[in-house]
Design a protein around this motif. Structure first.
Motif, PDB file in Angstrom:
ATOM      1  N   ARG A 234       0.839  -1.201   0.000  1.00  0.00           N
ATOM      2  CA  ARG A 234       0.000   0.000   0.000  1.00  0.00           C
ATOM      3  C   ARG A 234       0.878   1.257   0.000  1.00  0.00           C
ATOM      4  NH1 ARG A 234      -2.561  -1.142   4.091  1.00  0.00           N
ATOM      5  NH2 ARG A 234      -4.358  -2.144   3.094  1.00  0.00           N
ATOM      6  N   LEU A 235       1.935   1.234   0.794  1.00  0.00           N
ATOM      7  CA  LEU A 235       2.853   2.372   0.806  1.00  0.00           C
ATOM      8  C   LEU A 235       3.627   2.491  -0.506  1.00  0.00           C
ATOM      9  CD1 LEU A 235       4.373   2.269   4.421  1.00  0.00           C
ATOM     10  CD2 LEU A 235       2.807   3.970   3.475  1.00  0.00           C
ATOM     11  N   LEU A 236       4.040   1.360  -1.065  1.00  0.00           N
ATOM     12  CA  LEU A 236       4.734   1.374  -2.351  1.00  0.00           C
ATOM     13  C   LEU A 236       3.843   1.978  -3.432  1.00  0.00           C
ATOM     14  CD1 LEU A 236       7.154   0.432  -4.165  1.00  0.00           C
ATOM     15  CD2 LEU A 236       5.916  -1.735  -4.440  1.00  0.00           C
ATOM     16  N   LEU A 237       2.588   1.570  -3.454  1.00  0.00           N
ATOM     17  CA  LEU A 237       1.637   2.077  -4.437  1.00  0.00           C
ATOM     18  C   LEU A 237       1.388   3.572  -4.228  1.00  0.00           C
ATOM     19  CD1 LEU A 237      -0.036   0.912  -6.787  1.00  0.00           C
ATOM     20  CD2 LEU A 237      -1.945   0.648  -5.190  1.00  0.00           C
ATOM     21  N   HIS A 238       1.248   3.972  -2.971  1.00  0.00           N
ATOM     22  CA  HIS A 238       1.052   5.390  -2.653  1.00  0.00           C
ATOM     23  C   HIS A 238       2.214   6.214  -3.182  1.00  0.00           C
ATOM     24  CE1 HIS A 238       1.093   9.072  -0.205  1.00  0.00           C
ATOM     25  NE2 HIS A 238      -0.189   8.875   0.000  1.00  0.00           N
ATOM     26  N   PHE A 239       3.436   5.724  -3.012  1.00  0.00           N
ATOM     27  CA  PHE A 239       4.605   6.467  -3.476  1.00  0.00           C
ATOM     28  C   PHE A 239       4.632   6.563  -4.996  1.00  0.00           C
ATOM     29  CE2 PHE A 239       8.974   7.004  -4.828  1.00  0.00           C
ATOM     30  CZ  PHE A 239       9.399   8.041  -4.014  1.00  0.00           C
ATOM     31  N   MET A 240       4.241   5.503  -5.679  1.00  0.00           N
ATOM     32  CA  MET A 240       4.276   5.519  -7.140  1.00  0.00           C
ATOM     33  C   MET A 240       3.343   6.581  -7.715  1.00  0.00           C
ATOM     34  SD  MET A 240       4.532   1.534  -8.243  1.00  0.00           S
ATOM     35  CE  MET A 240       6.096   0.652  -8.153  1.00  0.00           C
ATOM     36  N   ASP A 252       7.566   4.442  11.900  1.00  0.00           N
ATOM     37  CA  ASP A 252       7.722   2.991  11.880  1.00  0.00           C
ATOM     38  C   ASP A 252       9.037   2.605  11.207  1.00  0.00           C
ATOM     39  OD1 ASP A 252       7.465   0.264  11.733  1.00  0.00           O
ATOM     40  OD2 ASP A 252       5.339   0.309  11.220  1.00  0.00           O
ATOM     41  N   VAL A 253      10.057   2.291  12.015  1.00  0.00           N
ATOM     42  CA  VAL A 253      11.364   1.914  11.473  1.00  0.00           C
ATOM     43  C   VAL A 253      11.305   0.538  10.833  1.00  0.00           C
ATOM     44  CG1 VAL A 253      13.779   1.494  12.063  1.00  0.00           C
ATOM     45  CG2 VAL A 253      12.548   3.368  13.162  1.00  0.00           C
ATOM     46  N   MET A 254      10.555  -0.389  11.428  1.00  0.00           N
ATOM     47  CA  MET A 254      10.437  -1.734  10.852  1.00  0.00           C
ATOM     48  C   MET A 254       9.809  -1.663   9.469  1.00  0.00           C
ATOM     49  SD  MET A 254      11.793  -3.909  12.888  1.00  0.00           S
ATOM     50  CE  MET A 254      11.124  -5.431  12.231  1.00  0.00           C
ATOM     51  N   MET A 255       8.820  -0.791   9.302  1.00  0.00           N
ATOM     52  CA  MET A 255       8.183  -0.645   8.001  1.00  0.00           C
ATOM     53  C   MET A 255       9.183  -0.104   6.981  1.00  0.00           C
ATOM     54  SD  MET A 255       5.636  -1.001   6.013  1.00  0.00           S
ATOM     55  CE  MET A 255       4.165  -1.286   7.019  1.00  0.00           C
ATOM     56  N   ALA A 256      10.078   0.768   7.417  1.00  0.00           N
ATOM     57  CA  ALA A 256      11.094   1.291   6.510  1.00  0.00           C
ATOM     58  C   ALA A 256      11.990   0.172   5.988  1.00  0.00           C
ATOM     59  CB  ALA A 256      11.932   2.360   7.218  1.00  0.00           C
ATOM     60  N   GLN A 257      12.281  -0.802   6.817  1.00  0.00           N
ATOM     61  CA  GLN A 257      13.082  -1.944   6.371  1.00  0.00           C
ATOM     62  C   GLN A 257      12.345  -2.736   5.289  1.00  0.00           C
ATOM     63  OE1 GLN A 257      14.080  -4.243   9.874  1.00  0.00           O
ATOM     64  NE2 GLN A 257      15.827  -2.936  10.367  1.00  0.00           N
ATOM     65  N   HIS A 258      11.082  -3.052   5.542  1.00  0.00           N
ATOM     66  CA  HIS A 258      10.291  -3.812   4.569  1.00  0.00           C
ATOM     67  C   HIS A 258      10.094  -3.024   3.281  1.00  0.00           C
ATOM     68  CE1 HIS A 258       9.546  -6.986   7.396  1.00  0.00           C
ATOM     69  NE2 HIS A 258       8.923  -6.183   8.251  1.00  0.00           N
ATOM     70  N   LEU A 259       9.891  -1.724   3.421  1.00  0.00           N
ATOM     71  CA  LEU A 259       9.655  -0.884   2.250  1.00  0.00           C
ATOM     72  C   LEU A 259      10.925  -0.740   1.412  1.00  0.00           C
ATOM     73  CD1 LEU A 259       7.392   0.677   0.897  1.00  0.00           C
ATOM     74  CD2 LEU A 259       8.013   2.681   2.249  1.00  0.00           C
ATOM     75  N   LEU A 260      12.080  -0.730   2.070  1.00  0.00           N
ATOM     76  CA  LEU A 260      13.343  -0.693   1.334  1.00  0.00           C
ATOM     77  C   LEU A 260      13.489  -1.932   0.458  1.00  0.00           C
ATOM     78  CD1 LEU A 260      16.811   0.407   2.598  1.00  0.00           C
ATOM     79  CD2 LEU A 260      16.587  -1.764   1.419  1.00  0.00           C
ATOM     80  N   CYS A 275      14.139   5.368   2.222  1.00  0.00           N
ATOM     81  CA  CYS A 275      14.179   4.354   3.287  1.00  0.00           C
ATOM     82  C   CYS A 275      15.581   4.248   3.878  1.00  0.00           C
ATOM     83  CB  CYS A 275      13.737   3.003   2.738  1.00  0.00           C
ATOM     84  SG  CYS A 275      12.017   2.955   2.217  1.00  0.00           S
ATOM     85  N   GLU A 276      16.591   4.315   3.035  1.00  0.00           N
ATOM     86  CA  GLU A 276      17.971   4.311   3.527  1.00  0.00           C
ATOM     87  C   GLU A 276      18.198   5.460   4.500  1.00  0.00           C
ATOM     88  OE1 GLU A 276      21.634   3.524   1.311  1.00  0.00           O
ATOM     89  OE2 GLU A 276      20.373   3.331  -0.479  1.00  0.00           O
ATOM     90  N   GLU A 277      17.767   6.648   4.104  1.00  0.00           N
ATOM     91  CA  GLU A 277      17.958   7.824   4.949  1.00  0.00           C
ATOM     92  C   GLU A 277      17.238   7.653   6.285  1.00  0.00           C
ATOM     93  OE1 GLU A 277      17.548  12.638   4.416  1.00  0.00           O
ATOM     94  OE2 GLU A 277      15.871  11.377   3.779  1.00  0.00           O
ATOM     95  N   LYS A 278      16.028   7.129   6.236  1.00  0.00           N
ATOM     96  CA  LYS A 278      15.255   6.902   7.451  1.00  0.00           C
ATOM     97  C   LYS A 278      15.989   5.950   8.398  1.00  0.00           C
ATOM     98  CE  LYS A 278      11.598   6.253  10.149  1.00  0.00           C
ATOM     99  NZ  LYS A 278      11.074   7.287  11.064  1.00  0.00           N
ATOM    100  N   LEU A 279      16.473   4.833   7.864  1.00  0.00           N
ATOM    101  CA  LEU A 279      17.138   3.829   8.688  1.00  0.00           C
ATOM    102  C   LEU A 279      18.478   4.335   9.218  1.00  0.00           C
ATOM    103  CD1 LEU A 279      16.305   0.665   6.563  1.00  0.00           C
ATOM    104  CD2 LEU A 279      15.329   1.299   8.774  1.00  0.00           C
ATOM    105  N   ALA A 280      19.182   5.130   8.399  1.00  0.00           N
ATOM    106  CA  ALA A 280      20.474   5.659   8.834  1.00  0.00           C
ATOM    107  C   ALA A 280      20.330   6.590  10.035  1.00  0.00           C
ATOM    108  CB  ALA A 280      21.157   6.386   7.674  1.00  0.00           C
ATOM    109  N   LYS A 281      19.168   7.221  10.181  1.00  0.00           N
ATOM    110  CA  LYS A 281      18.929   8.131  11.295  1.00  0.00           C
ATOM    111  C   LYS A 281      18.442   7.401  12.549  1.00  0.00           C
ATOM    112  CE  LYS A 281      17.827  12.191   8.450  1.00  0.00           C
ATOM    113  NZ  LYS A 281      16.771  13.159   8.050  1.00  0.00           N
ATOM    114  N   HIS A 282      18.188   6.103  12.436  1.00  0.00           N
ATOM    115  CA  HIS A 282      17.647   5.356  13.575  1.00  0.00           C
ATOM    116  C   HIS A 282      18.474   4.099  13.842  1.00  0.00           C
ATOM    117  CE1 HIS A 282      14.223   7.934  12.521  1.00  0.00           C
ATOM    118  NE2 HIS A 282      13.816   7.778  13.759  1.00  0.00           N
ATOM    119  N   ILE A 283      19.782   4.237  13.788  1.00  0.00           N
ATOM    120  CA  ILE A 283      20.670   3.117  14.085  1.00  0.00           C
ATOM    121  C   ILE A 283      20.904   3.051  15.590  1.00  0.00           C
ATOM    122  CG2 ILE A 283      23.002   2.200  13.777  1.00  0.00           C
ATOM    123  CD1 ILE A 283      23.039   3.505  11.018  1.00  0.00           C
ATOM    124  N   ASP A 284      20.688   1.868  16.166  1.00  0.00           N
ATOM    125  CA  ASP A 284      21.020   1.650  17.569  1.00  0.00           C
ATOM    126  C   ASP A 284      21.619   0.258  17.720  1.00  0.00           C
ATOM    127  OD1 ASP A 284      18.901  -0.224  17.691  1.00  0.00           O
ATOM    128  OD2 ASP A 284      17.479   1.293  18.363  1.00  0.00           O
TER     129      ASP A 284
END
Length: 360
Positions: A234-240, A252-260, A275-284
């Motif tokens: 649904r998010l992929l389609l929304h972006f297109m 949702d960081v987990m969603m960013a992983q799946h969406l990547l 998605c890369e940018e999102k995950l890079a800002k939430h590294i722990d």
């Protein structure tokens, strides 16, 4: 307020005083001097200071016949709707330590640039012979720093064209159930999505091959996507359709992983970078091993570098090694652990030895 000869109304917008400085490196001094005639110039890329656009012109053989033995520099106002811009500027020749050379440090008085094309400068900045005999010409290059301080107003047309909103219109095309034209049904899990083949094909080379590939005898009217959650699609389609994501997804960081992963599968490059940018800002410490494996598997170099930089800390590294994600990383991407070891200093670090033993 002011009117031109075509009676076009305009509005004046006052600006505050703004300042900036830029360093210009002149490469190939000899080549430009030999190829260009007196009065010919090389123009810099336009740059902005405050609300105004400027460029600098460099005359390697002087700006007129009486200055043929000198290098000349001029500042030009490029903004179309600027009026009565007052600017103070400087040109400074820099030495090998990037410090201004005292004898070539020119600071102007305040000058008035009345309209676009107005210019002012230094016709005799330095003699060519003096530069060539100085230590400031290195490898046929020299460096000049220009400084600006400007204040003026823009006389802009009262009719302004708003930014395009094609994304909004296409988004409505997807969300409005009353609009006809959707010609493909996509099943993801238990959910059904209706979309337009031409839009999906324009946004993704994978969908383009699926719908309009050379080996396709008849364009499919329905497709089924496996190994993907409906929420991700649904998010992929929304972006297109919108070229953006809903604001709610950013939590949702987990969603960013799946969406990547989905963006990589369907070759939607900009979404993958988001998605890369999102995950890079939430590294722990709990997520970094999983994120590093994901970056390695899907060729996300920027995200990978962010993870390796995070793990350069011995504390972060040791905490990561106690997570389940580390176990997965050892199995799925042992090569990236070798790269991590190579970056760790000193080589006898306790965590580095432990990783080496795990790889045996």
């Amino acid at each position: 307020m002011a009117n031109d000869t075509n009676n076009t109304s305009s509005s004046v917008i006052a600006t505050e005083t703004t300042s900036a400085s830029h360093v210009i490196k002149i490469d190939g001094y000899t080549v430009t001097k030999d190829l260009m005639e007196n009065g010919e110039f090389v123009s810099s890329i336009p740059f902005s200071v405050g609300d105004f656009l400027w460029n600098v012109r460099y005359y390697p053989n002087g700006n007129c016949s009486k200055n043929a033995d000198y290098l000349s520099f001029s500042v030009f106002l490029e903004s179309h709707w600027a009026e009565d811009v007052k600017a103070k500027f400087s040109f400074k020749l820099l030495d090998t330590n990037d410090k201004p050379v005292r004898s070539r440090n020119f600071i102007s008085n305040t000058h008035n640039f009345s309209r676009r094309g107005s210019n002012w400068g230094y016709s005799r900045f330095i003699k060519k012979r003096d530069l060539e005999q100085s230590e400031h010409l290195i490898d046929d290059s020299f460096t000049v720093m220009k400084g600006f301080s400007s204040k003026g107003s823009h006389c802009k047309p009262s009719v302004e064209v708003p930014a395009g909103r094609l994304d909004l219109h296409l988004g409505n095309l997807l969300s409005n159930k009353k609009m006809n034209g959707k010609d493909v049904t996509i099943y993801v899990g238990k959910e059904r999505f209706r979309a337009h083949k031409c839009i999906l094909a324009a946004r993704s080379s994978v969908f383009r091959a699926l719908f309009f590939g050379a080996m396709i005898a008849e364009t499919p009217r329905t497709i089924e996507i496996e190994d993907m959650e409906a929420g991700v699609f649904r998010l992929l389609l929304h972006f297109m359709y919108n070229d953006s994501l809903p604001e709610t997804w950013s939590q949702d960081v987990m969603m960013a992983q799946h969406l990547l992963v989905a963006a990589d599968w369907y070759n939607v490059g900009r979404l993958k970078l988001i998605c890369e940018e999102k995950l890079a800002k939430h590294i722990d410490c709990n997520m970094v091993a999983t994120t590093l494996a994901l970056a390695e598997q899907h060729s996300c170099q920027g995200l990978k570098e962010a993870c390796l930089e995070f793990l350069a800390s011995p504390t972060n590294l040791e905490r990561m090694m106690r997570t389940d994600g580390y176990k997965h990383l050892k199995i799925s991407c042992p090569i990236v652990l070798n790269e991590l070891i190579a970056r760790l200093l000193p080589p006898n670090m306790k965590a580095a030895r432990q990783i080496a033993m795990d790889l045996r």
